[in-house]
Design a protein around this motif. Sequence first.
Motif, PDB file in Angstrom:
ATOM      1  N   ALA A 267       0.590  -1.357  -0.171  1.00 14.80           N
ATOM      2  CA  ALA A 267      -0.351  -0.257   0.255  1.00 14.80           C
ATOM      3  C   ALA A 267       0.587   1.051   0.173  1.00 14.80           C
ATOM      4  CB  ALA A 267      -0.799  -0.627   0.944  1.00 14.80           C
ATOM      5  N   PHE A 268       1.176   2.260  -1.036  1.00 12.63           N
ATOM      6  CA  PHE A 268       1.306   3.483  -1.445  1.00 12.63           C
ATOM      7  C   PHE A 268       0.350   4.736  -0.993  1.00 12.63           C
ATOM      8  CE2 PHE A 268       4.228   0.037  -3.661  1.00 12.63           C
ATOM      9  CZ  PHE A 268       5.233   0.326  -2.856  1.00 12.63           C
ATOM     10  N   GLY A 269       0.619   5.697   0.141  1.00 14.47           N
ATOM     11  CA  GLY A 269       0.280   6.117   0.538  1.00 14.47           C
ATOM     12  C   GLY A 269      -1.487   6.199   0.547  1.00 14.47           C
ATOM     13  N   VAL A 270      -1.678   5.073   1.246  1.00 11.05           N
ATOM     14  CA  VAL A 270      -2.702   4.797   1.721  1.00 11.05           C
ATOM     15  C   VAL A 270      -3.025   4.964   3.162  1.00 11.05           C
ATOM     16  CG1 VAL A 270      -4.749   2.743   1.493  1.00 11.05           C
ATOM     17  CG2 VAL A 270      -3.379   2.736   0.259  1.00 11.05           C
ATOM     18  N   SER A 271      -3.808   5.732   3.597  1.00  8.50           N
ATOM     19  CA  SER A 271      -3.848   5.683   5.339  1.00  8.50           C
ATOM     20  C   SER A 271      -4.572   4.925   6.152  1.00  8.50           C
ATOM     21  CB  SER A 271      -5.429   7.508   5.388  1.00  8.50           C
ATOM     22  OG  SER A 271      -6.397   6.190   5.266  1.00  8.50           O
ATOM     23  N   GLY A 272      -5.732   4.172   5.018  1.00  5.42           N
ATOM     24  CA  GLY A 272      -6.586   2.742   5.833  1.00  5.42           C
ATOM     25  C   GLY A 272      -7.445   3.223   7.240  1.00  5.42           C
ATOM     26  N   ALA A 273      -8.226   4.245   6.209  1.00  2.95           N
ATOM     27  CA  ALA A 273      -9.739   4.239   6.662  1.00  2.95           C
ATOM     28  C   ALA A 273      -9.850   2.967   6.975  1.00  2.95           C
ATOM     29  CB  ALA A 273     -10.934   4.698   5.572  1.00  2.95           C
ATOM     30  N   GLY A 274     -11.384   3.094   7.963  1.00  4.62           N
ATOM     31  CA  GLY A 274     -11.718   1.643   8.334  1.00  4.62           C
ATOM     32  C   GLY A 274     -11.899   0.753   7.261  1.00  4.62           C
TER      33      GLY A 274
END
Length: 351
Positions: A267-274
């Motif tokens: 994952a690149f630049g993925v904040s990781g929302a629920g």
Amino acid sequence: MVVITECEQGELTLASLECVEEGREIADRLDAKVQAILCGSALEPLAGTLAAHGADQVTLVEHEALAQFSADGWLQALAPVLLQADPVLLLAPDSGPIRAWLPRLAVRWRLPLVGCCMRIGIVGDGYPEVIRHTHGGACQERLIWPYATLICAMLTPGVRGVDAPRPGRTAKISVVHPALDPASFRDRTLRTLPADPRTVALNEAERIVSGGFGTGGPDGMALVKQLADHIGAALGGTRVAADRGWLAAERFIGSTGQIVAPKLYMAFGVSGAGQHLSGITGSETVIAINNDRTAPMLKRADLGIVGDLHQILPILLDKLQALTAVNVENHSESTAPTDASVAHRTLEMMP
């Protein structure tokens, strides 16, 4: 209960193992047994794997004509076996081959058939309950059949992931040799082409490289795509990236998009929302790069790197290209890299 399983190139599909484990959970609540049925040719080496993932009984339906998939062949071979098994619940992967023959059987026997299933459970006095995607994944619905004698449910691949096998488990193994007439098959599989990672369905991909809002736009997503192409991975991303047109709408990952369970997820630049994290719960190895050290994706990752992907990705691509050039120069005879080797080389190349 009965679970229909599939194999490809001599190995059980991950979707089949997911179904066996889902069936095991349901059977434990009902104090019942799980019968796994596998159709094909020379299947005996796979029986132990089905047992290790929860099957109590394994039925191998073997015939030379079943070595390659045929919807007519599977229907002819499996209908008598299923009739004899007389299950209360029939569980199968929601795959192309299953969709080619199981609906025909359901119509013939006038049975409820449900696809796109996320979860199967038991409520009340043993009534089957199904939670499934609707409206292209935008909604979910809950279905219950109080008086049904048999339900056919097709589980979405990647929706639950596969747990570690229990090698000590054993199962009763039986082999059935059906009397088939291959000349009557109206369809035949001549050969199977290897999947193109650029177009393969995300829920079937073994490697996924994903980009999010942090890629900054089409140029950043293009770098992510270059990496995906270089390591033979599928391209995915977040809903935000898809909504902004940086990514095809059908390739965003999350509870309202694609549910995935790859062996390697980058994952690149993925904040990781629920909603995004709920779509990757079955991933084996997760590598994340983000310049925000508080991003939830970094907590989920097996390897988390705090940094600017626009600086890291070009370096990583240069080193991968140099490695490829060295392999070509040395006439390397190695096959495509494994997921473990890709992850290991990524660790070594990170600046």
